[in-house]
Design a protein around this motif. Structure first.
Motif, PDB file in Angstrom:
ATOM      1  N   VAL A 228     111.284  80.660   8.462  1.00  0.00           N
ATOM      2  CA  VAL A 228     110.397  81.728   7.641  1.00  0.00           C
ATOM      3  C   VAL A 228     111.144  82.265   6.403  1.00  0.00           C
ATOM      4  CG1 VAL A 228     109.332  82.254   9.859  1.00  0.00           C
ATOM      5  CG2 VAL A 228     110.959  83.803   9.076  1.00  0.00           C
ATOM      6  N   SER A 229     112.301  82.311   6.248  1.00  0.00           N
ATOM      7  CA  SER A 229     113.072  82.942   5.073  1.00  0.00           C
ATOM      8  C   SER A 229     113.012  81.913   3.887  1.00  0.00           C
ATOM      9  CB  SER A 229     114.638  83.186   5.428  1.00  0.00           C
ATOM     10  OG  SER A 229     115.185  81.946   5.555  1.00  0.00           O
ATOM     11  N   ASP A 230     113.341  82.587   2.960  1.00  0.00           N
ATOM     12  CA  ASP A 230     113.612  81.962   1.610  1.00  0.00           C
ATOM     13  C   ASP A 230     114.549  80.557   1.434  1.00  0.00           C
ATOM     14  OD1 ASP A 230     111.531  83.333   0.548  1.00  0.00           O
ATOM     15  OD2 ASP A 230     112.721  84.741  -0.628  1.00  0.00           O
ATOM     16  N   ASP A 231     115.556  80.838   2.450  1.00  0.00           N
ATOM     17  CA  ASP A 231     116.276  79.736   2.737  1.00  0.00           C
ATOM     18  C   ASP A 231     115.769  78.294   2.910  1.00  0.00           C
ATOM     19  OD1 ASP A 231     118.348  81.517   2.407  1.00  0.00           O
ATOM     20  OD2 ASP A 231     118.816  81.528   4.270  1.00  0.00           O
ATOM     21  N   ALA A 232     114.434  78.602   3.386  1.00  0.00           N
ATOM     22  CA  ALA A 232     113.930  77.086   3.683  1.00  0.00           C
ATOM     23  C   ALA A 232     112.715  76.916   2.714  1.00  0.00           C
ATOM     24  CB  ALA A 232     113.313  77.305   5.406  1.00  0.00           C
ATOM     25  N   SER A 233     112.740  77.307   1.514  1.00  0.00           N
ATOM     26  CA  SER A 233     111.604  77.501   0.740  1.00  0.00           C
ATOM     27  C   SER A 233     111.060  76.297   0.322  1.00  0.00           C
ATOM     28  CB  SER A 233     111.989  78.325  -0.512  1.00  0.00           C
ATOM     29  OG  SER A 233     112.988  77.614  -1.303  1.00  0.00           O
ATOM     30  N   TRP A 234     111.822  74.974   0.679  1.00  0.00           N
ATOM     31  CA  TRP A 234     111.288  73.655   0.338  1.00  0.00           C
ATOM     32  C   TRP A 234     111.147  72.801   1.560  1.00  0.00           C
ATOM     33  CZ3 TRP A 234     113.326  68.473  -1.440  1.00  0.00           C
ATOM     34  CH2 TRP A 234     112.203  67.801  -2.401  1.00  0.00           C
ATOM     35  N   ILE A 235     110.938  73.558   2.452  1.00  0.00           N
ATOM     36  CA  ILE A 235     110.499  73.008   3.918  1.00  0.00           C
ATOM     37  C   ILE A 235     109.152  73.303   4.413  1.00  0.00           C
ATOM     38  CG2 ILE A 235     111.118  72.632   6.287  1.00  0.00           C
ATOM     39  CD1 ILE A 235     114.111  73.410   5.709  1.00  0.00           C
ATOM     40  N   THR A 236     108.361  72.415   4.298  1.00  0.00           N
ATOM     41  CA  THR A 236     106.857  72.310   5.124  1.00  0.00           C
ATOM     42  C   THR A 236     106.362  71.296   5.677  1.00  0.00           C
ATOM     43  OG1 THR A 236     104.684  73.577   4.835  1.00  0.00           O
ATOM     44  CG2 THR A 236     105.486  71.902   3.018  1.00  0.00           C
ATOM     45  N   GLY A 237     105.394  71.300   6.843  1.00  0.00           N
ATOM     46  CA  GLY A 237     104.981  70.205   7.316  1.00  0.00           C
ATOM     47  C   GLY A 237     106.029  69.375   8.373  1.00  0.00           C
ATOM     48  N   THR A 238     107.107  70.258   8.672  1.00  0.00           N
ATOM     49  CA  THR A 238     107.984  69.860   9.517  1.00  0.00           C
ATOM     50  C   THR A 238     108.051  70.292  10.794  1.00  0.00           C
ATOM     51  OG1 THR A 238     109.582  69.281   7.445  1.00  0.00           O
ATOM     52  CG2 THR A 238     110.618  69.629   9.609  1.00  0.00           C
ATOM     53  N   ALA A 239     108.196  69.265  11.969  1.00  0.00           N
ATOM     54  CA  ALA A 239     108.524  69.746  13.191  1.00  0.00           C
ATOM     55  C   ALA A 239     110.104  69.491  13.609  1.00  0.00           C
ATOM     56  CB  ALA A 239     107.379  68.963  14.134  1.00  0.00           C
ATOM     57  N   MET A 240     110.766  70.603  13.769  1.00  0.00           N
ATOM     58  CA  MET A 240     112.254  70.542  13.913  1.00  0.00           C
ATOM     59  C   MET A 240     112.786  70.514  15.371  1.00  0.00           C
ATOM     60  SD  MET A 240     115.067  72.533  11.352  1.00  0.00           S
ATOM     61  CE  MET A 240     114.131  71.723   9.939  1.00  0.00           C
ATOM     62  N   ASN A 241     113.421  69.621  15.808  1.00  0.00           N
ATOM     63  CA  ASN A 241     113.712  69.397  17.000  1.00  0.00           C
ATOM     64  C   ASN A 241     114.824  70.595  17.109  1.00  0.00           C
ATOM     65  OD1 ASN A 241     111.901  67.625  18.271  1.00  0.00           O
ATOM     66  ND2 ASN A 241     113.139  65.930  17.741  1.00  0.00           N
ATOM     67  N   ILE A 242     115.043  71.373  18.289  1.00  0.00           N
ATOM     68  CA  ILE A 242     116.225  72.274  18.653  1.00  0.00           C
ATOM     69  C   ILE A 242     116.453  72.020  20.062  1.00  0.00           C
ATOM     70  CG2 ILE A 242     114.735  74.454  18.394  1.00  0.00           C
ATOM     71  CD1 ILE A 242     117.506  75.896  17.746  1.00  0.00           C
ATOM     72  N   ASP A 243     117.132  70.903  20.632  1.00  0.00           N
ATOM     73  CA  ASP A 243     116.943  70.460  22.016  1.00  0.00           C
ATOM     74  C   ASP A 243     118.512  70.256  22.386  1.00  0.00           C
ATOM     75  OD1 ASP A 243     117.636  68.166  20.637  1.00  0.00           O
ATOM     76  OD2 ASP A 243     116.074  67.015  21.290  1.00  0.00           O
ATOM     77  N   GLY A 244     119.403  70.622  21.917  1.00  0.00           N
ATOM     78  CA  GLY A 244     120.867  70.266  22.302  1.00  0.00           C
ATOM     79  C   GLY A 244     120.835  68.621  22.375  1.00  0.00           C
ATOM     80  N   GLY A 245     120.229  68.067  21.578  1.00  0.00           N
ATOM     81  CA  GLY A 245     120.462  66.829  21.376  1.00  0.00           C
ATOM     82  C   GLY A 245     119.718  65.756  22.653  1.00  0.00           C
ATOM     83  N   ILE A 246     118.800  66.485  23.518  1.00  0.00           N
ATOM     84  CA  ILE A 246     118.484  65.775  24.799  1.00  0.00           C
ATOM     85  C   ILE A 246     117.375  64.685  24.478  1.00  0.00           C
ATOM     86  CG2 ILE A 246     116.433  67.272  24.861  1.00  0.00           C
ATOM     87  CD1 ILE A 246     117.103  67.329  27.813  1.00  0.00           C
ATOM     88  N   LEU A 247     116.932  64.627  23.432  1.00  0.00           N
ATOM     89  CA  LEU A 247     115.710  63.344  22.721  1.00  0.00           C
ATOM     90  C   LEU A 247     116.714  62.232  22.565  1.00  0.00           C
ATOM     91  CD1 LEU A 247     112.910  64.961  20.971  1.00  0.00           C
ATOM     92  CD2 LEU A 247     113.125  64.275  23.269  1.00  0.00           C
ATOM     93  N   ASN A 248     118.084  62.248  22.500  1.00  0.00           N
ATOM     94  CA  ASN A 248     118.813  61.133  21.861  1.00  0.00           C
ATOM     95  C   ASN A 248     119.697  60.636  23.116  1.00  0.00           C
ATOM     96  OD1 ASN A 248     118.621  61.484  19.047  1.00  0.00           O
ATOM     97  ND2 ASN A 248     119.729  63.181  19.163  1.00  0.00           N
ATOM     98  N   THR A 249     119.287  61.245  24.282  1.00  0.00           N
ATOM     99  CA  THR A 249     119.850  60.821  25.419  1.00  0.00           C
ATOM    100  C   THR A 249     119.196  59.725  26.375  1.00  0.00           C
ATOM    101  OG1 THR A 249     118.823  62.507  26.950  1.00  0.00           O
ATOM    102  CG2 THR A 249     121.187  63.043  25.961  1.00  0.00           C
TER     103      THR A 249
END
Length: 249
Positions: A228-249
């Protein structure tokens, strides 16, 4: 202190526990004004008392009028709206045969329709400030879990509506989703009731991740603050996984 959200006004739903509470605290530390939403009035009032420039309104996000009121409170008290962080959610446990029709609708209304309701009322104000919407979805949008049909459907739908709103409201509004894996919150313990041995199910969830632990609410809050910060000002339409890598197991 890096006040990435200084003078920003944020609505945070699901703010009385778990990831939503951690996100509210992180946004507060970053300088935001907050309108906090949740169903537990006692916990919500206490949180607002501890976070300066915060207002809590108890209610049910599945009700359109309540979502409208959250937006009105933000405008009435802070004069603008910059960020909407949507974290409220329920599980609706039971396979398709066992799950009641009422519970199916309640889960979809809480987890998915609420996104439509609050976005409908918030977007006109967000457009004025190049604001953004952040949806707390789940890896359940991409991965099936036993006895979670309503939850998985609602989370897949939340990712779909995120992508659609990102298209419709660019470039003025950024819309993204975070997709947590197993995080140590009350919700994961409720979810584990769908398994024969709930305690073992939670333990296995942490051990199955590549990082061999459950996520912490603060892990999710850190990503939310970035998006939500300006650090991500060029990111939109993205679903970002944060899962400890579980989807890669």
């Amino acid at each position: 202190m890096n006040l990435k959200l200084k003078d920003k006004t944020c609505i945070v739903t699901g703010a009385t526990s778990g990831m939503g509470k951690a996100i509210a605290i992180a946004f507060h530390k970053a300088g935001a004004n907050l309108v906090l939403s949740g169903r537990n009035e006692e916990r919500g009032d206490l949180l607002a008392q501890n976070l300066e420039n915060s207002i809590f309104l108890a209610g049910d996000v599945s009700e359109p009028k309540y979502n409208k009121k959250l937006v009105e409170i933000a405008i009435e008290n802070f004069g603008k709206l910059d960020i909407v962080s949507l974290n409220a959610g329920i599980l609706g446990l039971g396979n398709v045969i066992d799950l009641s029709i009422a519970d199916w609708h309640t889960t979809l209304n809480t987890n998915l329709s609420s996104i439509f309701y609050i976005s409908k009322y918030a977007i006109p104000y967000l457009e004025k400030n190049n604001g953004n919407i952040l949806i707390n979805a789940s890896i359940a949008a991409f991965k099936s879990f036993p006895n979670h049909p309503a939850y998985c459907a609602s989370k897949a739908g939340s990712v779909a509506v995120m992508k659609q709103m990102a298209v419709d409201y660019a470039p003025k509004i950024r819309v993204n989703a975070i997709c947590p894996g197993p995080v140590d919150t009350p919700l994961i313990w409720d979810s584990a009731k769908a398994f024969e041995d709930p305690e073992k199910a939670v333990e296995n969830a942490g051990n199955t991740t590549l990082l061999k632990r459950l996520g912490k609410p603060e892990d999710i809050a850190s990503l939310a603050l970035f998006l939500v910060s300006d650090d991500a000002s060029w990111i939109t339409g993205t679903a970002m996984n944060i899962d400890g890598g579980i989807l890669n197991t």
